[in-house]
Design a protein around this motif. Structure first.
Motif: not given
Length: 438
Positions: A121-129, A76-82
């Protein structure tokens, strides 16, 4: 004298027309956005119920669960601003639809989890999505509502959080029991699969239902769209606003202070939402369905408090104490929960106070940065604050899981959550009232 009365009458008439238009906008947009937020929040926190079966089924520790719950917020943190900056280019309806469809597919994939690594991995991907959904909605509503109307409408929108608890608690408990063993799979696997479906349907619907701006809405007349645009142009703060560059946002010390305050809010919030079923079970309640039904009670109080504080904050124009008071109530609720032991009514009282205290500041907080943010600065600033504070979503569940493994009790973790809320409330006093009050 007659000219003055006539002018006052014209102003009153114009205000009445604007109120009618915004009632129309609210009825059109907010119920749908609430449904989207319910689906989003349910897919984010339903692991709190899955945990009741998943940990023993997969032999995961409390720390593994806490890390998995929290790693969502790294993505979530890595992809939120972009994500928020891209939404400004692509448009809200297409981007929100993309976010929802993507996270629905990933959430359904939890059905196949077998190992801690797959879980992480899936939790990370869910946050990224999901990154960008909530700040994207905040930015979207800023393009429809002037500052003087935002706290109330954001409070109504964010009723989606307690509503997800009110609906999701009993629903999740029922799925865990009713589908346990179905086709040879435990109930927690079906929980992820079934609760992903609403996000998929709503994501597709969002592309056709939402309009990017008032001028694009066929359900508004030209005159109505023009009135909304004028309200947005004249509805800003009378204080200095950041609008020039993204870099200016990150150099402003006020943004760091607000990010720290919101970090404390989120720490308190996820201490509750990820661990509510566990805390109720620890008070002596058994059975997934009964735990689910009882977990809805604190969220009812949270919903009432959110709307009440939001309406009163907009009515009075006061912002700081409408944040401080609920945060202190939330700290008190955590302290009561920590001392409740096996006393179920006392535990529910503490959790209800905690829910009211940690859910209420969410929508009210955004009146602070929106008082000084505009334009591109708003897109970057809102996303940056939310992304930084979202790291609390990683820290909170991981810290609580580690403390539970270390102490074999939730008491210390509850006191830590209470202390964080008190610190956040104290920091709000560092923001000058004249900066944020209307």
């Amino acid at each position: 004298m007659s000219d003055t009365l006539h002018a006052a009458s014209d102003v009153g008439h114009a205000q009445k027309i604007e109120d009618q238009i915004y009632r129309k906008v609210t009825l059109r947009l907010i119920p749908f956005l609430i449904l989207c937020y319910v689906a989003a929040y349910l897919d984010r926190v339903n692991i709190g119920f899955a945990k009741l079966q998943m940990l023993s089924d997969l032999q995961f520790s409390e720390t593994v669960y806490g890390l998995g719950a929290g790693v969502f917020f790294i993505g979530y943190f890595l992809f939120e601003v972009p994500s928020n900056l891209l939404m400004q280019r692509v448009g809200a309806k297409a981007w929100i639809a993309r976010i929802m469809v993507t996270w629905a597919i990933i959430s359904a994939a939890f059905f196949f989890v077998q190992t801690p690594t797959q879980f992480y991995v899936l939790r990370f991907l869910l946050g990224s999505a999901e990154a960008g959904f909530y700040p994207g909605i905040v930015l979207y509503l800023m393009q429809w509502y002037p500052a003087r109307r935002r706290s109330h409408v954001l409070a109504i929108f964010m009723v989606g959080i307690p509503l997800a608890g009110i609906i999701g608690g009993p629903l999740s408990g029922w799925i865990l029991e009713a589908f346990n063993g179905s086709h040879g799979h435990p109930g927690w696997r079906w929980l992820f699969l079934i609760e992903a479906a609403p996000s998929l349907v709503l994501g597709i619907a969002a592309f056709f239902y939402l309009k990017n701006r008032p001028a694009d809405a066929p359900w508004l007349t030209r005159e109505e769209a023009a009135i909304i645009t004028k309200a947005l142009d004249t509805g800003g703060s009378r204080h200095a606003r950041i609008s020039e560059t993204v870099g200016q946002v990150f150099r402003d010390p006020r943004m760091l202070l607000m990010a720290l305050i919101y970090f404390c809010v989120i720490m308190g919030q996820y201490g509750l939402t990820f661990w509510m079923p566990t805390l109720i079970k620890a008070s002596g309640v058994s059975g997934a369905l009964r735990i689910g039904v009882l977990s809805a009670i604190p969220f009812v109080f949270g919903a009432i408090a959110m709307v009440s504080f939001g309406r009163n904050s907009d009515r009075t124009g006061e912002r700081r104490w409408h944040l401080i008071v609920p945060m202190l109530l939330g700290a008190l609720g955590y302290a009561i929960t920590a001392g409740a032991g096996a006393n179920v009514p006392l535990a529910l009282l503490g959790l209800s106070l905690a829910a009211a205290g940690v859910l209420t500041p969410g929508p009210l907080f955004w009146a602070l940065p929106s008082a000084i943010l505009a334009g591109t600065g708003a897109a970057a600033g809102i996303a940056a604050i939310n992304a930084f504070a979202g790291l609390a979503g990683f820290v909170s569940p991981y810290l609580i899981g580690w403390l539970r493994d270390l102490t074999h009790t939730s008491v210390i973790a509850m006191y830590v959550s209470a202390g964080v809320l008190v610190v956040g409330a104290a920091m709000i006093l560092l923001i000058p009232a004249k900066l944020v009050n209307r």
